[in-house]
Design a protein around this motif. Structure first.
Motif, PDB file in Angstrom:
ATOM      1  N   ASP A  56       0.781  -1.186   0.064  1.00 30.17           N
ATOM      2  CA  ASP A  56      -0.206  -0.219   0.174  1.00 30.17           C
ATOM      3  C   ASP A  56       0.941   1.436   0.109  1.00 30.17           C
ATOM      4  O   ASP A  56       0.429   2.206  -0.674  1.00 30.17           O
ATOM      5  CB  ASP A  56      -1.170   0.271   1.026  1.00 30.17           C
ATOM      6  N   VAL A  57       2.209   0.989   0.763  1.00 29.45           N
ATOM      7  CA  VAL A  57       2.826   2.281   0.808  1.00 29.45           C
ATOM      8  C   VAL A  57       3.453   2.498  -0.515  1.00 29.45           C
ATOM      9  O   VAL A  57       3.600   3.680  -1.162  1.00 29.45           O
ATOM     10  CB  VAL A  57       3.927   2.396   1.646  1.00 29.45           C
ATOM     11  N   ILE A  60       1.093   4.241  -2.864  1.00 30.71           N
ATOM     12  CA  ILE A  60       1.190   5.641  -2.718  1.00 30.71           C
ATOM     13  C   ILE A  60       2.521   6.376  -3.313  1.00 30.71           C
ATOM     14  O   ILE A  60       2.237   7.461  -3.797  1.00 30.71           O
ATOM     15  CB  ILE A  60       1.317   5.999  -1.187  1.00 30.71           C
ATOM     16  N   LEU A  61       3.599   5.736  -3.107  1.00 30.87           N
ATOM     17  CA  LEU A  61       4.815   6.322  -3.670  1.00 30.87           C
ATOM     18  C   LEU A  61       5.083   5.994  -5.174  1.00 30.87           C
ATOM     19  O   LEU A  61       5.784   6.718  -5.962  1.00 30.87           O
ATOM     20  CB  LEU A  61       6.274   5.599  -3.047  1.00 30.87           C
ATOM     21  N   GLY A  62       3.995   5.498  -5.928  1.00 34.44           N
ATOM     22  CA  GLY A  62       4.064   5.290  -7.211  1.00 34.44           C
ATOM     23  C   GLY A  62       5.010   4.289  -7.561  1.00 34.44           C
ATOM     24  O   GLY A  62       5.637   4.432  -8.768  1.00 34.44           O
ATOM     25  N   LYS A  63       5.559   3.461  -6.797  1.00 36.06           N
ATOM     26  CA  LYS A  63       6.499   2.441  -6.878  1.00 36.06           C
ATOM     27  C   LYS A  63       5.886   1.089  -7.182  1.00 36.06           C
ATOM     28  O   LYS A  63       4.858   0.463  -6.675  1.00 36.06           O
ATOM     29  CB  LYS A  63       7.567   2.432  -5.728  1.00 36.06           C
ATOM     30  N   VAL A  87       7.696   4.602  10.723  1.00 36.97           N
ATOM     31  CA  VAL A  87       8.718   4.000  10.041  1.00 36.97           C
ATOM     32  C   VAL A  87       8.487   5.023   8.846  1.00 36.97           C
ATOM     33  O   VAL A  87       7.219   5.174   8.352  1.00 36.97           O
ATOM     34  CB  VAL A  87       8.044   2.545   9.522  1.00 36.97           C
ATOM     35  N   THR A  88       9.350   5.579   8.036  1.00 39.78           N
ATOM     36  CA  THR A  88       9.098   6.439   7.161  1.00 39.78           C
ATOM     37  C   THR A  88       9.879   5.634   5.772  1.00 39.78           C
ATOM     38  O   THR A  88      10.905   5.081   5.995  1.00 39.78           O
ATOM     39  CB  THR A  88      10.086   7.739   7.344  1.00 39.78           C
ATOM     40  N   TYR A  89       9.221   5.946   4.655  1.00 42.73           N
ATOM     41  CA  TYR A  89       9.799   5.242   3.505  1.00 42.73           C
ATOM     42  C   TYR A  89       9.837   6.513   2.424  1.00 42.73           C
ATOM     43  O   TYR A  89       9.182   7.261   2.339  1.00 42.73           O
ATOM     44  CB  TYR A  89       8.662   4.486   2.732  1.00 42.73           C
ATOM     45  N   ILE A  90      11.286   6.564   1.761  1.00 44.98           N
ATOM     46  CA  ILE A  90      11.608   7.322   1.007  1.00 44.98           C
ATOM     47  C   ILE A  90      12.098   6.947  -0.147  1.00 44.98           C
ATOM     48  O   ILE A  90      12.986   6.035  -0.225  1.00 44.98           O
ATOM     49  CB  ILE A  90      12.880   8.343   1.869  1.00 44.98           C
ATOM     50  N   VAL A 167       6.545   9.014   2.945  1.00 39.83           N
ATOM     51  CA  VAL A 167       5.286   8.368   3.654  1.00 39.83           C
ATOM     52  C   VAL A 167       5.834   7.821   4.599  1.00 39.83           C
ATOM     53  O   VAL A 167       6.788   7.055   4.753  1.00 39.83           O
ATOM     54  CB  VAL A 167       4.598   7.231   2.766  1.00 39.83           C
ATOM     55  N   THR A 168       5.179   8.455   5.888  1.00 43.82           N
ATOM     56  CA  THR A 168       5.515   7.852   7.260  1.00 43.82           C
ATOM     57  C   THR A 168       4.403   7.440   8.050  1.00 43.82           C
ATOM     58  O   THR A 168       3.146   7.979   8.095  1.00 43.82           O
ATOM     59  CB  THR A 168       5.995   8.833   7.905  1.00 43.82           C
TER      60      THR A 168
END
Length: 185
Positions: A56-57, A60-63, A87-90, A167-168
């Protein structure tokens, strides 16, 4: 304590000012600034790695599922009390432009300031607040019962051009108040 951020009534996370005041007093991010402002002693245990974001993350990130991102896992304390798991996703393009986001110590203002320094300032933030049942790991860490409803915040930061730069996922222990303000123009 001032602003009810820490004290008998718990912790207040004030979205009206937290991102603008994230470097106040030399703080390394919004949580640290809020806790310090209240007279508390913030502390974070940080782990940085590269790996795949949850599906799902990633969406959101378009990955694509399995695509590598920088992951910052934090256990955040007020004094000796663990109050938040984050938890942060960069995305990799952000880490390439702002390499400090992949460091344990991101400096004054934290990752949002490092992104801004690299021309990737967050100008639009959306935060979805939901209740989630505590997983076994979350329950053990936060001192709650497995399955107990916890507040979870999904923070999505975008640049002026609309690029999602982080996204955190924040999972909060007991005793939090979330404060938001809406301008009525």
């Amino acid at each position: 304590m001032p602003n009810n951020i820490i004290g008998a009534d718990g912790i207040t996370r004030d979205a009206r000012s937290r991102y603008r005041q994230r470097a106040e007093g030399g703080a390394h991010g919004a949580f640290e600034a809020e806790v310090k402002r209240a007279g508390g002693a913030p502390r974070a245990e940080v782990e940085v790695l590269r790996g795949a974001a949850p599906g799902d993350v990633a969406a959101i990130l378009g990955k694509e599922a399995g695509e590598e991102v920088v992951i910052r896992q934090r256990r955040m304390y007020a004094g000796e009390h663990l109050v938040q798991l984050a938890v942060t996703y960069i995305p990799e393009f952000v880490a390439a432009a702002a390499p400090a986001v992949a460091q344990l110590d991101t400096g004054q203002g934290g990752i949002i300031s490092r992104m801004a320094d690299a021309g990737l300032a967050q100008t639009d933030v959306v935060e979805d607040v939901t209740q989630v049942p505590a997983t076994a790991d979350q329950a053990a860490a936060l001192g709650v019962e497995e399955g107990e409803p916890l507040l979870a915040i999904t923070h999505i930061g975008r640049t002026e051009a609309g690029q999602i730069v982080e996204v955190t996922r924040h999972v909060l222990g007991r005793g939090w108040t979330l404060r938001y303000g809406v301008p009525l123009d």
